[in-house]
Design a protein around this motif. Structure first.
Motif, PDB file in Angstrom:
ATOM      1  N   SER A 253       0.827  -1.207   0.000  1.00  0.00           N
ATOM      2  CA  SER A 253       0.000   0.000   0.000  1.00  0.00           C
ATOM      3  C   SER A 253       0.859   1.253   0.000  1.00  0.00           C
ATOM      4  N   ALA A 254       2.019   1.167   0.641  1.00  0.00           N
ATOM      5  CA  ALA A 254       2.921   2.325   0.695  1.00  0.00           C
ATOM      6  C   ALA A 254       3.460   2.683  -0.686  1.00  0.00           C
ATOM      7  N   LYS A 255       3.375   1.758  -1.635  1.00  0.00           N
ATOM      8  CA  LYS A 255       3.891   1.990  -2.981  1.00  0.00           C
ATOM      9  C   LYS A 255       2.814   2.446  -3.965  1.00  0.00           C
ATOM     10  N   VAL A 256       1.557   2.483  -3.526  1.00  0.00           N
ATOM     11  CA  VAL A 256       0.447   2.818  -4.422  1.00  0.00           C
ATOM     12  C   VAL A 256       0.358   4.328  -4.608  1.00  0.00           C
ATOM     13  N   SER A 257       0.404   4.767  -5.838  1.00  0.00           N
ATOM     14  CA  SER A 257       0.353   6.197  -6.139  1.00  0.00           C
ATOM     15  C   SER A 257      -1.090   6.701  -6.160  1.00  0.00           C
ATOM     16  N   TYR A 258      -1.228   8.014  -6.100  1.00  0.00           N
ATOM     17  CA  TYR A 258      -2.562   8.612  -6.208  1.00  0.00           C
ATOM     18  C   TYR A 258      -3.206   8.219  -7.535  1.00  0.00           C
ATOM     19  N   LEU A 259      -4.499   7.924  -7.474  1.00  0.00           N
ATOM     20  CA  LEU A 259      -5.307   7.586  -8.651  1.00  0.00           C
ATOM     21  C   LEU A 259      -4.865   6.288  -9.332  1.00  0.00           C
ATOM     22  N   HIS A 260      -4.072   5.493  -8.620  1.00  0.00           N
ATOM     23  CA  HIS A 260      -3.720   4.179  -9.168  1.00  0.00           C
ATOM     24  C   HIS A 260      -4.989   3.331  -9.280  1.00  0.00           C
ATOM     25  N   ALA A 261      -5.152   2.654 -10.404  1.00  0.00           N
ATOM     26  CA  ALA A 261      -6.348   1.841 -10.636  1.00  0.00           C
ATOM     27  C   ALA A 261      -5.978   0.394 -10.873  1.00  0.00           C
ATOM     28  N   VAL A 262      -6.783  -0.493 -10.317  1.00  0.00           N
ATOM     29  CA  VAL A 262      -6.714  -1.921 -10.610  1.00  0.00           C
ATOM     30  C   VAL A 262      -8.071  -2.309 -11.204  1.00  0.00           C
ATOM     31  N   VAL A 263      -8.039  -2.963 -12.355  1.00  0.00           N
ATOM     32  CA  VAL A 263      -9.275  -3.369 -13.028  1.00  0.00           C
ATOM     33  C   VAL A 263      -9.388  -4.887 -12.953  1.00  0.00           C
ATOM     34  N   LEU A 264     -10.441  -5.354 -12.319  1.00  0.00           N
ATOM     35  CA  LEU A 264     -10.704  -6.780 -12.175  1.00  0.00           C
ATOM     36  C   LEU A 264     -11.966  -7.139 -12.961  1.00  0.00           C
ATOM     37  N   GLU A 265     -11.898  -8.259 -13.658  1.00  0.00           N
ATOM     38  CA  GLU A 265     -13.067  -8.705 -14.415  1.00  0.00           C
ATOM     39  C   GLU A 265     -13.367 -10.168 -14.079  1.00  0.00           C
ATOM     40  N   ARG A 266     -14.664 -10.467 -13.985  1.00  0.00           N
ATOM     41  CA  ARG A 266     -15.098 -11.830 -13.678  1.00  0.00           C
ATOM     42  C   ARG A 266     -15.464 -12.564 -14.957  1.00  0.00           C
ATOM     43  N   ASP A 267     -14.816 -13.687 -15.184  1.00  0.00           N
ATOM     44  CA  ASP A 267     -15.097 -14.489 -16.373  1.00  0.00           C
ATOM     45  C   ASP A 267     -16.551 -14.965 -16.339  1.00  0.00           C
ATOM     46  N   ALA A 268     -17.272 -14.747 -17.433  1.00  0.00           N
ATOM     47  CA  ALA A 268     -18.687 -15.093 -17.479  1.00  0.00           C
ATOM     48  C   ALA A 268     -18.922 -16.595 -17.456  1.00  0.00           C
ATOM     49  N   TYR A 269     -17.912 -17.373 -17.837  1.00  0.00           N
ATOM     50  CA  TYR A 269     -18.058 -18.827 -17.864  1.00  0.00           C
ATOM     51  C   TYR A 269     -17.766 -19.446 -16.497  1.00  0.00           C
ATOM     52  N   SER A 270     -16.594 -19.136 -15.964  1.00  0.00           N
ATOM     53  CA  SER A 270     -16.143 -19.782 -14.732  1.00  0.00           C
ATOM     54  C   SER A 270     -16.422 -18.980 -13.464  1.00  0.00           C
ATOM     55  N   HIS A 271     -16.738 -17.689 -13.636  1.00  0.00           N
ATOM     56  CA  HIS A 271     -16.905 -16.751 -12.521  1.00  0.00           C
ATOM     57  C   HIS A 271     -15.619 -16.595 -11.715  1.00  0.00           C
ATOM     58  N   MET A 272     -14.487 -16.879 -12.334  1.00  0.00           N
ATOM     59  CA  MET A 272     -13.192 -16.586 -11.740  1.00  0.00           C
ATOM     60  C   MET A 272     -12.806 -15.149 -12.084  1.00  0.00           C
ATOM     61  N   TRP A 273     -12.060 -14.525 -11.179  1.00  0.00           N
ATOM     62  CA  TRP A 273     -11.649 -13.139 -11.386  1.00  0.00           C
ATOM     63  C   TRP A 273     -10.237 -13.077 -11.960  1.00  0.00           C
ATOM     64  N   TYR A 274     -10.035 -12.084 -12.824  1.00  0.00           N
ATOM     65  CA  TYR A 274      -8.732 -11.857 -13.451  1.00  0.00           C
ATOM     66  C   TYR A 274      -8.426 -10.361 -13.457  1.00  0.00           C
ATOM     67  N   VAL A 275      -7.141 -10.058 -13.560  1.00  0.00           N
ATOM     68  CA  VAL A 275      -6.722  -8.665 -13.738  1.00  0.00           C
ATOM     69  C   VAL A 275      -6.834  -8.312 -15.207  1.00  0.00           C
ATOM     70  N   ARG A 276      -7.504  -7.206 -15.492  1.00  0.00           N
ATOM     71  CA  ARG A 276      -7.588  -6.717 -16.868  1.00  0.00           C
ATOM     72  C   ARG A 276      -6.361  -5.852 -17.133  1.00  0.00           C
ATOM     73  N   PRO A 277      -5.580  -6.174 -18.150  1.00  0.00           N
ATOM     74  CA  PRO A 277      -4.322  -5.442 -18.381  1.00  0.00           C
ATOM     75  C   PRO A 277      -4.515  -4.109 -19.098  1.00  0.00           C
ATOM     76  N   PHE A 278      -5.370  -3.233 -18.504  1.00  0.00           N
ATOM     77  CA  PHE A 278      -5.474  -1.885 -19.054  1.00  0.00           C
ATOM     78  C   PHE A 278      -4.155  -1.156 -18.866  1.00  0.00           C
ATOM     79  N   LEU A 279      -3.799  -0.339 -19.806  1.00  0.00           N
ATOM     80  CA  LEU A 279      -2.585   0.475 -19.665  1.00  0.00           C
ATOM     81  C   LEU A 279      -2.976   1.790 -19.009  1.00  0.00           C
ATOM     82  N   LEU A 280      -3.092   1.780 -17.697  1.00  0.00           N
ATOM     83  CA  LEU A 280      -3.503   2.971 -16.968  1.00  0.00           C
ATOM     84  C   LEU A 280      -2.333   3.591 -16.211  1.00  0.00           C
TER      85      LEU A 280
END
Length: 280
Positions: A253-280
């Motif tokens: 948490s000490a390394k997280v910058s202001y307005l840092h975003a993490v995008v998580l998406e749930r697979d519609a088939y398995s309902h497992m979560w993954y990180v979406r590799p947006f270039l933010l």
């Protein structure tokens, strides 16, 4: 973000993006007390608890900071800067350009989070989406020892105070809890964050039943969650089923910058979560 989280990006998933539920977890913009220093309150409000209206027009304050009968409470609930507010609007525009538009929005009750959420929604052209203020999205209480000085006094503004200043707050939203244990540690924070995540997934995810391979999701829902540095780390840990480690939460948490975003998406088939590799 924890480097281990990156390993959860499946190359096949990256090519298909067959998600039904998306979470955009965002840290708030820059805090005014981190820019001006500990005496920021004296510089902005002149040390006067009942500051006059002109004090709220200080050039470093956000454009619409709700007035408080006791401005000393802003010492415990510092807002973001006007520059931070502008950067949050740009972040919303950036998310919009990659097709990440919020259908719903949840925010920590901290003023720095609510003002950030409002600006991000504005940048997305989603100001009509009401902000659901959720106390359980606040950062670990043991990271806020100053709040203990308030005892039973709530440092955060009510939804009505925000609405009076023009913020689109969802008054119909029922908060999970208005009380957070003041002696809470990181483990307690994990428990309530898990509660928030489960409720959001159950409430919004049940709309989209699991689909069979070869089918496309009938509905895709995007949820903006604006919190703190700990929020991006904690929600990633929970969604990706990583083991919780209190020390790692503090370090990352000490390394997280202001307005840092993490995008998580749930697979519609398995309902497992993954990180979406947006270039933010």
């Amino acid at each position: 973000m924890n480097p281990n989280h990156k390993a959860q990006v499946d190359p096949a998933y990256r090519a298909q993006y067959n998600y039904d539920l998306r979470l955009i977890i965002l840290r708030h913009a820059e805090r005014i007390d981190h820019v001006l220093g500990q005496d920021w309150y004296d510089q902005v409000f002149g040390g006067v608890p009942s500051a006059p209206p002109q004090a709220y027009r200080h050039p470093l304050l956000p454009q619409r900071l709700p007035p408080r009968s006791n401005t000393l409470l802003y010492v415990f609930d510092p807002p973001i800067t006007r520059t931070g507010e502008q950067h949050a609007t740009y972040k919303g525009q950036q998310l919009s350009r990659v097709g990440a538009l919020a259908d719903y929005c949840y925010s920590s009750p901290a003023s720095r989070s609510i003002i950030t959420a409002n600006a991000v929604l504005k940048g997305m052209n989603r100001s009509h989406v009401p902000i659901r203020v959720e106390p359980y999205l606040f950062e670990p209480m043991n990271w806020n020892s100053a709040l203990l000085l308030l005892e039973q006094m709530n440092p955060f503004m009510s939804s009505g105070d925000w609405r009076k200043t023009g913020y689109n707050i969802d008054q119909r939203y029922h908060r999970l809890n208005n009380y957070i244990n003041t002696s809470e540690n990181e483990t307690g924070y994990y428990v309530r964050s898990r509660n928030v995540f489960d409720v959001i997934e159950r409430h919004h995810g049940d709309i989209s039943p699991r689909v069979h391979y070869g089918q496309s999701p009938r509905r895709r829902t995007t949820i903006l969650i604006v919190g703190h540095a700990s929020s991006t780390e904690m929600f990633s840990t929970i969604a990706l089923r990583q083991p919780f480690d209190a020390k790692e939460l503090v370090d990352q948490s000490a390394k997280v910058s202001y307005l840092h975003a993490v995008v998580l998406e749930r697979d519609a088939y398995s309902h497992m979560w993954y990180v979406r590799p947006f270039l933010l």
